[in-house]
Motif scaffolding. Structure first.
Motif, PDB file in Angstrom:
ATOM      1  N   UNK A  89       3.563   9.768   0.127  1.00 28.71           N
ATOM      2  CA  UNK A  89       4.619  10.433   1.176  1.00 28.71           C
ATOM      3  C   UNK A  89       4.517   9.692   2.483  1.00 28.71           C
ATOM      4  N   UNK A  90       5.668   9.410   2.770  1.00 32.89           N
ATOM      5  CA  UNK A  90       5.650   8.405   4.162  1.00 32.89           C
ATOM      6  C   UNK A  90       6.205   7.047   3.767  1.00 32.89           C
ATOM      7  N   UNK A  99       0.760  -1.266  -0.005  1.00 32.93           N
ATOM      8  CA  UNK A  99      -0.161  -0.039   0.093  1.00 32.93           C
ATOM      9  C   UNK A  99       0.858   1.341  -0.095  1.00 32.93           C
ATOM     10  N   UNK A 100       0.582   2.148  -0.759  1.00 34.07           N
ATOM     11  CA  UNK A 100       1.187   3.533  -0.961  1.00 34.07           C
ATOM     12  C   UNK A 100       2.377   3.468  -1.736  1.00 34.07           C
ATOM     13  N   UNK A 101       2.696   2.383  -2.526  1.00 31.11           N
ATOM     14  CA  UNK A 101       3.661   2.267  -3.317  1.00 31.11           C
ATOM     15  C   UNK A 101       3.784   2.947  -4.615  1.00 31.11           C
ATOM     16  N   UNK A 102       4.742   2.804  -5.409  1.00 32.35           N
ATOM     17  CA  UNK A 102       4.948   3.523  -6.831  1.00 32.35           C
ATOM     18  C   UNK A 102       3.693   2.860  -7.676  1.00 32.35           C
ATOM     19  N   UNK A 103       3.376   3.840  -8.834  1.00 32.33           N
ATOM     20  CA  UNK A 103       2.501   3.512  -9.856  1.00 32.33           C
ATOM     21  C   UNK A 103       3.256   3.561 -10.901  1.00 32.33           C
ATOM     22  N   UNK A 104       2.959   2.497 -12.315  1.00 34.32           N
ATOM     23  CA  UNK A 104       3.547   2.591 -13.279  1.00 34.32           C
ATOM     24  C   UNK A 104       2.585   2.991 -14.409  1.00 34.32           C
ATOM     25  N   UNK A 105       2.368   4.117 -14.927  1.00 36.09           N
ATOM     26  CA  UNK A 105       1.480   4.192 -16.043  1.00 36.09           C
ATOM     27  C   UNK A 105       2.127   4.818 -17.038  1.00 36.09           C
ATOM     28  N   UNK A 106       1.645   3.993 -18.305  1.00 32.32           N
ATOM     29  CA  UNK A 106       2.219   4.611 -19.650  1.00 32.32           C
ATOM     30  C   UNK A 106       3.712   4.815 -19.733  1.00 32.32           C
ATOM     31  N   UNK A 107       4.185   3.924 -18.971  1.00 31.44           N
ATOM     32  CA  UNK A 107       5.812   3.965 -19.052  1.00 31.44           C
ATOM     33  C   UNK A 107       6.280   5.013 -18.154  1.00 31.44           C
ATOM     34  N   UNK A 108       5.773   5.414 -17.446  1.00 38.57           N
ATOM     35  CA  UNK A 108       6.265   6.588 -16.443  1.00 38.57           C
ATOM     36  C   UNK A 108       5.848   6.081 -14.953  1.00 38.57           C
ATOM     37  N   UNK A 109       6.822   6.061 -14.090  1.00 39.47           N
ATOM     38  CA  UNK A 109       6.963   5.827 -12.819  1.00 39.47           C
ATOM     39  C   UNK A 109       6.721   7.040 -11.816  1.00 39.47           C
ATOM     40  N   UNK A 110       5.425   6.966 -10.976  1.00 42.82           N
ATOM     41  CA  UNK A 110       5.081   7.787 -10.108  1.00 42.82           C
ATOM     42  C   UNK A 110       5.779   7.415  -8.637  1.00 42.82           C
ATOM     43  N   UNK A 111       6.425   8.367  -8.117  1.00 47.52           N
ATOM     44  CA  UNK A 111       6.981   8.088  -6.821  1.00 47.52           C
ATOM     45  C   UNK A 111       6.021   7.599  -5.922  1.00 47.52           C
ATOM     46  N   UNK A 112       6.437   6.845  -4.787  1.00 50.57           N
ATOM     47  CA  UNK A 112       5.380   6.377  -3.769  1.00 50.57           C
ATOM     48  C   UNK A 112       4.826   7.214  -2.932  1.00 50.57           C
TER      49      UNK A 112
END
Length: 324
Positions: free
Chosen positions: A318-319, A303-316
């Motif tokens: 906060x916290x 829970x709260x981890x990274x997301x990968x969408x369209x070849x781009x990684x969203x940082x996790x």
């Protein structure tokens, strides 16, 4: 200073099989470490890799052997001396980074913007690989897993489906020099940006005659600073994985040394959860190629981890890790 260390085995099912030249994975087995000091808890994760003689039980035993020192207050620099490089030390190093940040009220410097990451197309028939590539149309960077069979057809199928993406091709040591010689015109035709570890790690010398004809990254052949002199002349890049270096502390030192010796950087990962990816992201801005799609393969991530969408990684969130 009173610390409590917990190390245990976690298992994450994959949403689909992850097939490379070495075999097929359907689950990600990881070692998770928690280090508690007062109300603060630092977390870390490592992925023991059979290719390097590692197992879950072995990694847990390595951590147990260092328990008294860690619970007694050993810091990351001491852990570098106490534990061998590998998944066990990576998990402990990450937990200590996280704990230090939470105790100090600081944060581990992390990217604040989206990160371009490779999306992996695993080994299958050329038509199935083309379908997998079409399913991620528009990604900026693709990684194509191959073995010694149908090399040209598989690479061309993915390139036709993703005409504009940068491309990494990864045979995972499954080629020999003869296969590479035949494949080279196809790699050039397909505008492959990076060829990752095409030959077995002990065949480095055979790569020297391909130097300058295509960019080649050392993965299984390159683990730490001591490997760099041997890699010169055969490889242009080194794939830094925290599970190989034994944590972010050692990985940062390797990145510094590699850049000083003229190597380009690739940032890689095992198939892991977001807790295994988060520490590596501190090095992402320095890498010419980021290949951190491990959590993308999981049915359920932390829970709260990274997301990968369209070849781009969203940082996790906060916290999640590193005090951020």
């Amino acid at each position: 200073m009173l610390r409590i260390l917990d190390a245990h085995h976690d298992r994450f099912g994959l949403s689909r099989p992850f097939r490379i030249a070495r075999g097929t994975k359907t689950v990600a087995d990881v070692v998770t470490v928690h280090i508690r000091q007062g109300d603060a808890v630092g977390r870390g994760e490592g992925v023991p890799y059979p290719r390097y003689g590692e197992t879950i039980d072995g990694a847990l035993a390595v951590i147990e052997s260092a328990r008294s020192a860690i619970e007694g207050g050993a810091g990351r620099r001491e852990v570098l001396e106490l534990m061998p490089a590998g998944a066990a030390r990576n998990a402990v190093d990450a937990a200590l980074h996280d704990l230090e940040a939470r105790l100090d009220g600081a944060v581990v410097a992390m990217p604040t913007t989206l990160i371009e990451t490779a999306v992996t197309i695993v080994i299958d028939t050329p038509s199935a690989m083309a379908r997998a590539a079409h399913a991620v149309a528009g990604v900026p960077l693709v990684k194509v897993k191959v073995d010694g069979e149908q090399v040209a057809d598989r690479i061309r199928a993915v390139r036709a489906a993703l005409p504009d993406a940068r491309m990494i091709v990864d045979p995972n040591e499954s080629w020999n020099a003869a296969i590479l010689e035949v494949a080279l015109p196809v790699l050039i035709e397909a505008r492959v940006d990076l060829l990752e570890q095409p030959l077995p790690a002990d065949d480095d010398a055979a790569l020297a005659r391909f130097a300058g004809r295509i960019a080649i990254a050392a993965d299984e052949a390159g683990h730490g600073i001591a490997d760099l002199p041997r890699l010169k002349g055969s490889y242009s890049h080194i794939n830094i994985k925290l599970d190989k270096t034994g944590g972010l502390t050692a990985a940062t030192a390797l990145a510094d040394a590699a850049e000083a010796q003229g190597f380009g950087l690739m940032l890689g990962c095992m198939v892991c959860s977001s807790l295994g990816i988060a520490p590596a992201l501190a090095l992402a801005p320095r890498a010419a190629f980021v290949d951190c799609d491990g959590p993308w393969w999981l049915r359920d991530d932390r829970e709260g981890g990274v997301r990968i969408e369209g070849g781009y990684l969203h940082p996790p969130a906060p916290g999640f890790w590193g005090g951020a």
